[in-house]
Write a protein that holds these residues in place. Structure first.
Motif, PDB file in Angstrom:
ATOM      1  N   UNK A 270       0.821  -1.205   0.000  1.00 38.62           N
ATOM      2  CA  UNK A 270       0.000   0.000   0.000  1.00 38.62           C
ATOM      3  C   UNK A 270       0.856   1.257   0.000  1.00 38.62           C
ATOM      4  N   UNK A 271       0.290   2.322  -0.525  1.00 38.46           N
ATOM      5  CA  UNK A 271       0.881   3.648  -0.407  1.00 38.46           C
ATOM      6  C   UNK A 271       0.048   4.451   0.575  1.00 38.46           C
ATOM      7  N   UNK A 272       0.399   5.714   0.776  1.00 41.41           N
ATOM      8  CA  UNK A 272      -0.350   6.571   1.702  1.00 41.41           C
ATOM      9  C   UNK A 272      -1.449   7.349   0.998  1.00 41.41           C
ATOM     10  N   UNK A 273      -1.706   7.050  -0.269  1.00 39.98           N
ATOM     11  CA  UNK A 273      -2.682   7.800  -1.059  1.00 39.98           C
ATOM     12  C   UNK A 273      -4.056   7.144  -0.923  1.00 39.98           C
ATOM     13  N   UNK A 274      -4.953   7.810  -0.172  1.00 37.35           N
ATOM     14  CA  UNK A 274      -6.292   7.270   0.073  1.00 37.35           C
ATOM     15  C   UNK A 274      -7.330   8.356  -0.164  1.00 37.35           C
ATOM     16  N   UNK A 283      -7.794   3.048  -2.094  1.00 36.31           N
ATOM     17  CA  UNK A 283      -6.381   3.132  -1.751  1.00 36.31           C
ATOM     18  C   UNK A 283      -5.538   2.755  -2.952  1.00 36.31           C
ATOM     19  N   UNK A 284      -4.511   3.556  -3.184  1.00 34.96           N
ATOM     20  CA  UNK A 284      -3.578   3.286  -4.277  1.00 34.96           C
ATOM     21  C   UNK A 284      -2.513   2.304  -3.799  1.00 34.96           C
ATOM     22  N   UNK A 285      -2.232   1.300  -4.597  1.00 35.47           N
ATOM     23  CA  UNK A 285      -1.177   0.335  -4.280  1.00 35.47           C
ATOM     24  C   UNK A 285      -0.005   0.563  -5.231  1.00 35.47           C
ATOM     25  N   UNK A 292      -7.301  -0.378  -4.918  1.00 35.44           N
ATOM     26  CA  UNK A 292      -8.093  -1.244  -4.058  1.00 35.44           C
ATOM     27  C   UNK A 292      -9.242  -0.438  -3.467  1.00 35.44           C
ATOM     28  N   UNK A 293     -10.361  -1.112  -3.238  1.00 35.75           N
ATOM     29  CA  UNK A 293     -11.534  -0.453  -2.669  1.00 35.75           C
ATOM     30  C   UNK A 293     -12.013  -1.233  -1.456  1.00 35.75           C
ATOM     31  N   UNK A 294     -12.279  -0.501  -0.372  1.00 36.97           N
ATOM     32  CA  UNK A 294     -12.806  -1.117   0.840  1.00 36.97           C
ATOM     33  C   UNK A 294     -14.224  -0.624   1.066  1.00 36.97           C
ATOM     34  N   UNK A 317      -5.096  10.286  -4.984  1.00 35.65           N
ATOM     35  CA  UNK A 317      -6.522  10.041  -5.104  1.00 35.65           C
ATOM     36  C   UNK A 317      -7.274  11.152  -4.387  1.00 35.65           C
ATOM     37  N   UNK A 318      -8.274  11.725  -5.048  1.00 33.00           N
ATOM     38  CA  UNK A 318      -9.046  12.837  -4.495  1.00 33.00           C
ATOM     39  C   UNK A 318     -10.528  12.519  -4.643  1.00 33.00           C
TER      40      UNK A 318
END
Length: 430
Positions: A270-274, A283-285, A292-294, A317-318
């Protein structure tokens, strides 16, 4: 106490001044142009004549002793003063309704008028009226520490003015600004060797520490507020600690506890981009590069097979309004060929569609070097870009397709953390 850091141009105007892409008229957030275009000037019938005829007209907007520059004319009516006994006889419900419509930052100045007004701001009647009026509008909150002392400044886009909010009520371990939602601000940090999280309302100066997570390690967090249910949730995304994968944890303010959920598939680094959009956490991997989507309600992770653009150097991601999800990033391997672009996720076709590009002159002013770092975040289809080295702020309105500089930007401090913020007195930390 809130201190104003700049002069507001027309504090009653809700329209965001912008700098036209065509370059015909240069206008900035927080600065007015040479034309007499304010609603006050038009209402008084001012004419655009010689600047030497500029007059200073004393007014009292919203009960404050301030000076307003009325250009090119003289006020047709003398100043009117309200009698003290009239204000003192106002019914409490009417006073609550009046105060509820005063800009939140201005209310801090009014608290010192008398004990009655100061106590009203904590009154349930005032909070009820305040919750029913329209939002003040988007603001930018900047947070940093100067000699271990927390510092905070808020820029109001509607008022076009900076305000300083004291953050000395925060504990020393509150170091990382997680984000803001619905008037609340979330911080995290290490209290010794213990990872902690807190929620606060900057306007009421109230805060509390959340209970410890089941796996109390440094995690990537995101906070979401549900104003209808008067509750909030904090999501700790799945992460890797040592040789094991940590499960997703969700804090619910109604239960005042963390619950364990599915662990993200271990194949994804994972990255820190959510971004949180439509009850879903995206979340960007980075290994492999993907999305990925939760689903918060269902409590499980899902892979979104949307291919990212080629030669993407930075990707943020925005979340926008009405289920819109944006991807913002630089394209190009060499500085002379780089450009900043914005894509939107087509949920039906599961592809990223380019919707805009940052004009070259803005890109060169924001990032003078190809290796410069920038941050990107958004709210209500407004996307903000900040440059660490240049100390500049740039806003893009997705709906209007307009780029605008933020005047008087206070992002000079290297470790400044910035997010959008909605000031609300009725935002509860419980």
């Amino acid at each position: 106490m809130v201190l104003g850091l700049g002069d507001a141009s027309d504090s009653r105007s809700r329209d965001l001044p912008v700098e036209e892409d065509e370059g015909r008229q240069l206008t900035y957030f927080g600065r007015s142009g040479s034309r007499t275009t304010s609603p006050i000037a038009r209402g008084l019938g001012f004419r655009n004549t010689s600047p030497s005829r500029q007059k200073v007209v004393k007014t009292k907007p919203r009960g404050l002793d301030e000076e307003m520059i009325a250009t090119f004319a003289k006020a047709p009516h003398p100043e009117v003063f309200m009698e003290d006994n009239i204000w003192a006889m106002l019914p409490e419900d009417l006073l609550n309704e009046i105060l509820a419509r005063v800009p939140p930052f201005v209310i801090f100045r009014l608290r010192s008028v008398c004990k009655r007004w100061n106590s009203i701001l904590q009154d349930n009647g005032f909070l009820k009226f305040h919750s029913q009026v329209p939002s003040h509008g988007p603001c930018l909150l900047t947070f940093w520490k100067n000699s271990q002392t927390p510092q905070c400044s808020v820029f109001s886009l509607p008022l076009k003015q900076w305000y300083k909010i004291p953050f000395t009520f925060l504990p020393q371990w509150a170091f990382w600004l997680v984000g803001s939602s619905g008037g609340l601000v979330c911080f995290s940090g290490l209290d010794g060797l213990t990872f902690r999280t807190l929620i606060c309302n900057p306007l009421t100066q109230s805060w509390r520490t959340l209970p410890s997570m089941h796996y109390n390690q440094h995690r990537q967090l995101i906070m979401v507020v549900d104003r209808k249910k008067r509750s909030f949730k904090v999501i700790a995304a799945g992460d890797i600690y040592g040789d094991k994968s940590l499960p997703t944890e969700v804090y619910d303010s109604k239960l005042d506890s963390w619950s364990l959920h599915q662990t993200m598939p271990a194949v994804n680094l994972c990255s820190s981009k959510m971004a949180f959009c439509d009850s879903r956490l995206y979340m960007e991997t980075i290994s492999p590069l993907g999305l990925m989507m939760y689903q918060l309600d269902a409590g499980y992770w899902e892979h979104i097979p949307a291919k990212f653009p080629r030669s993407l150097l930075d990707g943020y991601l925005v979340a926008g309004t009405q289920k819109r999800l944006f991807l913002v990033g630089r394209i190009g391997l060499y500085s002379t060929l780089q450009s900043m672009r914005i894509w939107e996720l087509d949920h039906a076709k599961v592809i990223w569609i380019e919707i805009s590009r940052m004009p070259p002159r803005y890109f060169r002013a924001l990032l003078r070097l190809s290796a410069e770092r920038f941050e990107c975040f958004g709210q209500d289809n407004l996307i903000c870009f900040t440059s660490w080295n240049q100390g500049k702020g740039l806003i893009f309105d997705v709906d209007k397709k307009v780029w605008s500089w933020i005047a008087g930007c206070t992002l000079q401090t290297y470790n400044s953390q910035v997010c959008f913020y909605e000031p609300r007195f009725d935002a509860s930390i419980y």
